[in-house]
Design a protein around this motif. Structure first.
Motif, PDB file in Angstrom:
ATOM      1  N   UNK A   1     -18.911 -16.073 -22.701  1.00 33.02           N
ATOM      2  CA  UNK A   1     -20.189 -16.464 -22.108  1.00 33.02           C
ATOM      3  C   UNK A   1     -20.828 -17.609 -22.894  1.00 33.02           C
TER       4      UNK A   1
ATOM      5  N   UNK B   1     -11.305 -17.961 -18.395  1.00 32.40           N
ATOM      6  CA  UNK B   1     -10.591 -16.813 -18.975  1.00 32.40           C
ATOM      7  C   UNK B   1      -9.067 -16.944 -18.894  1.00 32.40           C
TER       8      UNK B   1
ATOM      9  N   UNK C   1      -6.756 -16.876 -22.354  1.00 34.61           N
ATOM     10  CA  UNK C   1      -5.631 -15.951 -22.564  1.00 34.61           C
ATOM     11  C   UNK C   1      -4.327 -16.722 -22.780  1.00 34.61           C
TER      12      UNK C   1
ATOM     13  N   UNK D   1      -7.927 -13.297 -31.424  1.00 33.12           N
ATOM     14  CA  UNK D   1      -9.160 -12.664 -30.981  1.00 33.12           C
ATOM     15  C   UNK D   1      -9.638 -11.625 -31.981  1.00 33.12           C
TER      16      UNK D   1
ATOM     17  N   UNK E   1     -24.963  -5.740 -29.448  1.00 35.25           N
ATOM     18  CA  UNK E   1     -25.908  -5.186 -28.457  1.00 35.25           C
ATOM     19  C   UNK E   1     -25.328  -3.948 -27.759  1.00 35.25           C
TER      20      UNK E   1
ATOM     21  N   UNK F   1     -22.285  -3.369 -26.908  1.00 34.17           N
ATOM     22  CA  UNK F   1     -21.088  -3.572 -26.088  1.00 34.17           C
ATOM     23  C   UNK F   1     -20.033  -4.277 -26.924  1.00 34.17           C
ATOM     24  N   UNK F   2     -18.742  -3.981 -26.620  1.00 33.37           N
ATOM     25  CA  UNK F   2     -17.716  -4.737 -27.339  1.00 33.37           C
ATOM     26  C   UNK F   2     -17.730  -6.205 -26.900  1.00 33.37           C
TER      27      UNK F   2
ATOM     28  N   UNK G   1     -15.651  -9.912 -27.279  1.00 30.31           N
ATOM     29  CA  UNK G   1     -14.372 -10.467 -27.707  1.00 30.31           C
ATOM     30  C   UNK G   1     -14.572 -11.918 -28.148  1.00 30.31           C
TER      31      UNK G   1
ATOM     32  N   UNK H   1     -32.032  -7.264 -24.255  1.00 35.11           N
ATOM     33  CA  UNK H   1     -30.768  -6.557 -24.466  1.00 35.11           C
ATOM     34  C   UNK H   1     -30.731  -5.409 -23.455  1.00 35.11           C
TER      35      UNK H   1
ATOM     36  N   UNK I   1     -28.279   1.109 -22.154  1.00 33.20           N
ATOM     37  CA  UNK I   1     -27.019   1.764 -21.768  1.00 33.20           C
ATOM     38  C   UNK I   1     -26.945   2.050 -20.267  1.00 33.20           C
TER      39      UNK I   1
ATOM     40  N   UNK J   1      -9.520  -6.632 -20.166  1.00 38.29           N
ATOM     41  CA  UNK J   1     -10.150  -7.684 -19.374  1.00 38.29           C
ATOM     42  C   UNK J   1     -11.482  -7.189 -18.816  1.00 38.29           C
TER      43      UNK J   1
ATOM     44  N   UNK K   1     -14.107  -7.381 -21.447  1.00 38.89           N
ATOM     45  CA  UNK K   1     -14.500  -8.761 -21.713  1.00 38.89           C
ATOM     46  C   UNK K   1     -15.449  -9.267 -20.624  1.00 38.89           C
TER      47      UNK K   1
ATOM     48  N   UNK L   1     -19.032  -7.780 -20.835  1.00 38.04           N
ATOM     49  CA  UNK L   1     -19.911  -8.496 -21.760  1.00 38.04           C
ATOM     50  C   UNK L   1     -20.416  -9.788 -21.113  1.00 38.04           C
ATOM     51  N   UNK L   2     -19.505 -10.489 -20.420  1.00 37.35           N
ATOM     52  CA  UNK L   2     -19.885 -11.754 -19.780  1.00 37.35           C
ATOM     53  C   UNK L   2     -20.987 -11.537 -18.739  1.00 37.35           C
TER      54      UNK L   2
ATOM     55  N   UNK M   1     -23.028  -8.976 -18.428  1.00 38.54           N
ATOM     56  CA  UNK M   1     -24.254  -8.494 -19.064  1.00 38.54           C
ATOM     57  C   UNK M   1     -25.024  -9.656 -19.691  1.00 38.54           C
ATOM     58  N   UNK M   2     -24.309 -10.573 -20.331  1.00 44.50           N
ATOM     59  CA  UNK M   2     -24.960 -11.762 -20.919  1.00 44.50           C
ATOM     60  C   UNK M   2     -25.668 -12.566 -19.827  1.00 44.50           C
ATOM     61  N   UNK M   3     -24.983 -12.732 -18.691  1.00 43.60           N
ATOM     62  CA  UNK M   3     -25.557 -13.508 -17.591  1.00 43.60           C
ATOM     63  C   UNK M   3     -26.838 -12.846 -17.085  1.00 43.60           C
TER      64      UNK M   3
ATOM     65  N   UNK N   1     -28.800 -10.754 -18.781  1.00 39.38           N
ATOM     66  CA  UNK N   1     -29.831 -10.865 -19.827  1.00 39.38           C
ATOM     67  C   UNK N   1     -30.499 -12.230 -19.797  1.00 39.38           C
ATOM     68  N   UNK N   2     -29.692 -13.246 -19.541  1.00 38.57           N
ATOM     69  CA  UNK N   2     -30.237 -14.593 -19.501  1.00 38.57           C
ATOM     70  C   UNK N   2     -31.213 -14.759 -18.337  1.00 38.57           C
TER      71      UNK N   2
ATOM     72  N   UNK O   1     -20.041 -12.120  -8.217  1.00 38.04           N
ATOM     73  CA  UNK O   1     -18.780 -11.565  -8.705  1.00 38.04           C
ATOM     74  C   UNK O   1     -18.259 -10.442  -7.807  1.00 38.04           C
TER      75      UNK O   1
ATOM     76  N   UNK P   1      -9.273 -13.322 -10.525  1.00 40.85           N
ATOM     77  CA  UNK P   1      -9.304 -13.726 -11.941  1.00 40.85           C
ATOM     78  C   UNK P   1      -8.190 -13.023 -12.719  1.00 40.85           C
TER      79      UNK P   1
ATOM     80  N   UNK Q   1      -5.407  -6.079 -25.709  1.00 39.41           N
ATOM     81  CA  UNK Q   1      -5.116  -7.277 -24.947  1.00 39.41           C
ATOM     82  C   UNK Q   1      -4.159  -8.135 -25.752  1.00 39.41           C
TER      83      UNK Q   1
ATOM     84  N   UNK R   1      -4.630  -9.579 -29.562  1.00 38.10           N
ATOM     85  CA  UNK R   1      -5.527  -8.786 -30.398  1.00 38.10           C
ATOM     86  C   UNK R   1      -4.828  -8.442 -31.720  1.00 38.10           C
TER      87      UNK R   1
END
Ligand SMILES: [Zn+2]
Lengths: 110, 257
Positions: free
Chosen positions: A28, A50, A54, A64, A70, A72-73, A75, B3, B6, B25, B28, B31-32, B34-36, B38-39, B58, B66, B220, B223
């Motif tokens: 992000x 993405x 990868x 990675x 916050x 959440x995991x 990456x 933030x 839960x 995936x 990952x 998180x993407x 959730x960030x969007x 939050x913004x 999405x 994807x 993944x 890792x």
């Protein structure tokens, strides 16, 4: 907003350079940074970001790390020595390409 | 800076769950997204509005596309080969079948795209990445696959994997997505990690200095799973790396061609 073709041809160069400069970044953060730096003109879509990330991991350009942020995991992508070298090579090539285009298209500073 | 709580994250998670993506995936993208969200909230939107806007951007089919694109770009073998193999199979079926081959032109036109999707969805490529990032397996080989004189016992034994030179502490990474089925001390093999991938592939990493993943973890590609070491019956720091298909050891280098 720039055309898909231009973005497709430069995406790898841009992403490698960004991570090279920062050391490590998450997905992000990359889309946000590119959008800010380009005033929204260079659209880094998740659909192309993405798969590229990868692929770069598979090619040994990035590794990675996962951390909880916050709750959440998250990456993070970290540049490797091979990734650094590729970032520099691609950036240099692009610099030469720009000069060539300047001549080919007869571009004058505005 | 917002933030998400839960329960709010759980809304996004529930949406992603419909796409049936692999855990790595999915995490990952969680998180993407959730960030969007939050913004958007930072910019003055409510959670509900930000959630519905983000999820609308999405849809499930985008998430699945994807996933296919990620798998496609990380494959080694050219897609054309796979498509032509599947097309040959289909042609064989059509030839044997008493039903006439559909003649509509637009059906024929869409066929290659459908095939690409189908083939891409069902074939898992064997792990071909190097377990040490940025290091070409062929250039760092200290012992290859097959019969050899054992460095410790000094007699001829079958070497089920390859040995890669690397200093102690060099990070070792998973060479494909998968699940950890063993992580710990494995006697003569030292500290080891075994990962189960799709299609009956297992990768094995021996003589590690330590392991940073646990049994059951979903991984993944790329890792970090631990570091190169010299634990167990080993004469110096190196990584012993194996690829097995349905329990039969394969030469990891042969898979690259
Ligand atoms: Zn070995």
């Amino acid at each position: 907003m720039y055309s898909k073709e231009l973005i497709k041809g430069t995406l790898r160069t841009v992403v490698l350079r960004l991570i090279d400069r920062e050391g490590r970044m998450y997905g992000y953060q990359m889309t946000k940074r590119v959008s800010d730096l380009s005033d929204g003109n260079y659209k880094l879509t998740e659909g192309s970001l993405y798969p590229l990330l990868h692929k770069l991991v598979k090619d040994g350009m990035l590794t990675t790390e996962t951390e909880t942020v916050n709750g959440r995991p998250r990456r993070y992508y970290v540049i490797t020595a091979a990734g650094r070298a590729a970032a520099t090579d691609r950036r240099d090539e692009f610099r030469r390409f720009l000069l060539t285009m300047q001549r080919l298209l007869d571009l004058q500073p505005e | 800076m917002t933030i998400l709580t839960k329960p709010q994250v759980a809304h996004v998670e529930a949406h992603l769950a419909h796409a049936g993506l692999p855990d790595g995936l999915s995490g990952e993208l969680l998180d993407h997204l959730c960030c969007a969200i939050e913004q958007e909230i930072d910019k003055g939107s409510t959670f509900d509005a930000a959630l519905s806007e983000t999820l609308q951007n999405w849809p499930i089919r985008h998430l699945q596309k994807l996933h296919r694109d990620v798998r496609f770009t990380t494959k080694t073998k050219p897609m054309l080969y796979r498509i032509s193999a599947a097309a040959a199979l289909l042609a064989g079926i059509a030839f044997l079948s008493p039903l006439p081959w559909p003649a509509e032109a637009d059906h024929v036109k869409t066929l290659p795209i459908e095939l690409a999707t189908t083939v891409n969805d069902f074939l898992f490529e064997p792990p071909t990445a190097s377990p040490i990032a940025g290091v070409d397996m062929k250039n760092n080989l200290s012992s290859g696959f097959g019969m050899r004189t054992h460095p410790y016992f000094k007699r001829k034994v079958f070497h089920k994997g390859i040995d890669l030179k690397a200093p102690t502490g060099t990070p070792v990474m998973a060479t494909a997505d998968g699940q950890v089925i063993f992580a710990g001390d494995d006697g003569d093999y030292g500290i080891s990690v075994r990962i189960l991938h799709e299609d009956g592939y297992v990768t094995v990493y021996h003589h590690l200095h330590d392991h940073t993943v646990q049994k059951g973890d979903q991984l993944l590609l790329g890792q970090t799973i631990g570091a190169v070491g010299s634990t167990g019956l080993s004469t110096g720091p190196h990584l012993h790396y194996e690829v097995r298909k349905d329990d039969v050891p394969m030469d990891p280098l042969a898979l690259l061609d």
